[in-house]
Enzyme design. Sequence first.
Site, PDB file in Angstrom:
ATOM      1  N   ASP A 291      30.322  -2.230  -7.705  1.00  0.00           N
ATOM      2  CA  ASP A 291      30.364  -1.821  -6.305  1.00  0.00           C
ATOM      3  C   ASP A 291      31.836  -1.533  -5.934  1.00  0.00           C
ATOM      4  O   ASP A 291      32.749  -1.727  -6.747  1.00  0.00           O
ATOM      5  CB  ASP A 291      29.760  -2.912  -5.410  1.00  0.00           C
ATOM      6  CG  ASP A 291      29.158  -2.347  -4.125  1.00  0.00           C
ATOM      7  OD1 ASP A 291      29.651  -1.314  -3.638  1.00  0.00           O
ATOM      8  OD2 ASP A 291      28.197  -2.933  -3.592  1.00  0.00           O
ATOM      9  N   GLU A 494      26.484  -3.555   6.427  1.00  0.00           N
ATOM     10  CA  GLU A 494      27.006  -4.652   5.621  1.00  0.00           C
ATOM     11  C   GLU A 494      27.411  -5.853   6.472  1.00  0.00           C
ATOM     12  O   GLU A 494      26.676  -6.274   7.358  1.00  0.00           O
ATOM     13  CB  GLU A 494      28.136  -4.141   4.719  1.00  0.00           C
ATOM     14  CG  GLU A 494      27.648  -3.085   3.732  1.00  0.00           C
ATOM     15  CD  GLU A 494      28.692  -2.665   2.720  1.00  0.00           C
ATOM     16  OE1 GLU A 494      29.842  -3.150   2.762  1.00  0.00           O
ATOM     17  OE2 GLU A 494      28.348  -1.837   1.859  1.00  0.00           O
TER      18      GLU A 494
END
Length: 606
Positions: A291, A494
Amino acid sequence: MPETDDSSCVYKNRDAPVEARVKDLLSRMTLPEKIGQMTQIERSVASPQVITHSFIGSVQSGAGSWPFEDAKSSDWADMIDGFQRSALASRLGIPIIYGTDAVHGNNNVYGATVFPHNIGLGATRDADLVRRIGAATALEVRASGVHWTFAPCVAVLGDPRWGRCYESYGEAAKIVCEMSSLISGLQGEPPEEHPNGYPFLAGRNNVVACAKHFVGDGGTDKGLSEGNTIASYEDLEKIHVAPYLNCISQGVCTVMASFSSWNESRLHSDYFLLTEVLKQKLGFKGFLVSDWDGLETISKPEGSNYRNCVKLGINAGIDMVMVPFKYEQFIQDMTDLVESGEIPMARVNDAVERILRVKFVAGLFEHPFSDRSLLGTVGCKRVAREAVRKSLVLLKNGKNANTPFLPLDRNAKRILVVGMHANDLGNQCGGWTKTKSGQSGRITIGTTLLDAIKAAVGDKTEVIYEKTPTKETLASSEGFSYAIVAVGEPPYAEMKGDNSELTIPFKSNNIITAVAEKMPTLVILFSGRPMVLEPTVLEKTEALVAAWFPGTEGQGITDVIFGNYDFKGKLPVSWFKRVDQLPLNADADSYDPLFPIGFGLTSNSG
């Protein structure tokens, strides 16, 4: 300059088997070329010199990183083709693979169709629809020159307090497994004889998919982003690994590692899960990407001792590193670690083999540049409108079962529309739209709920819109046939979406109650998850619809509330009564939700 083409270059022979091409090209590569292929950089640092001389394997656009604001698909294609020319100018002419977060349509591109977020698609229970969304998205992504989307998220949701709740298809592994059909839409459907675990891409109208985030990202304690999933391996496999079996069987080309931990072990450095489970046990033959800055999460404090983070991450099984900016440090540390023997050359070769395999399978060597003939496909509204219709979940319809309130009368003389979500395309789309966290306002091309209501009602119907109802309007309530109140969450993504309270913001419960006390009221809730529904809201409203974050096609909502289509959506998550109940477990004896998973009324039911 690129190596001259000759008959001995097996890798340049489009008719040679993929594995032969991979083996031939790998044998020609120097260590800097191999490490370059393992490096993904952000487009803002991707100069022609860096791409060519560092042999960069991948470039990406971080969310909100456009060629310029409101750039159209053709502008993106121009930019990416420029990067590709730089890659092809390197000694071996290995093309880049360009990636982006096209997670609910090609959502970074102005004017592209924005589909409902995954939580809404989970409510449809329609795997074929999700496959068609994948195919439509693939066309729009390829039209912009992009080869690779970081989708789908196949997290199984454990707690709605998680800020990425809307990126999950639901809380049941079975739902997530079914909705992974997006991959067959994005990449195309592999033939029956296709070997399990081997990457697949049907052709130039398809795009490389990425199953994420491996593994357990949706099950963190208290729903904390990048948190810790506390589970036995048996439970991890049964709940969180299960969707990856479906993804791998569809030939998914790439998998992304999770920021989260499993029993305090950071996923980005977990050899057991990344290599022994994903690559060996599940047989995944594509490549594993980190990521964003994912290797830095391995250390405490994050970002410290970067060299050791690189060592642990690559040895654990990360094949390509989303650097995205500090590529010079990554390349230097990788070089030192390989030359010192701390990262074996066999690990590097395995990573590069996997990356090259996907590039050959994706046809990048034969067709490195964008296909301008696809530009006419941008704007696939019909499928998106269908998705909105099918995603809506009717939670209440009438104050008693004998008198359903919906569908609404489209020939009413005067209706009131209230709420900041009624006429705000950005709020309707949610996060990962234009930017990572999304934005309020008319940020792209689309139809708001208010636009759709005005288009749906009769010519003689007067529509009054107020963000917040005035005292004068409420005092003259007898002049309205009914009200539509649209409330919900602002866009987020997020960690910024982690929420321990889950109350509807902007004093929405007060607005709902004020209107519902004066006239019959339909409430449409735009959110990425279940929210606290106050008893007064449930008692005083006539009807309540969960619309999730439906995207740009607001007419999908009016199609249903005015009765052109019936409600079909079923909750993909349990709707809690109080936050202190969380996390809910549908299999527990103590399970006591406000609305259970699978709940959803139709217009003919109260």
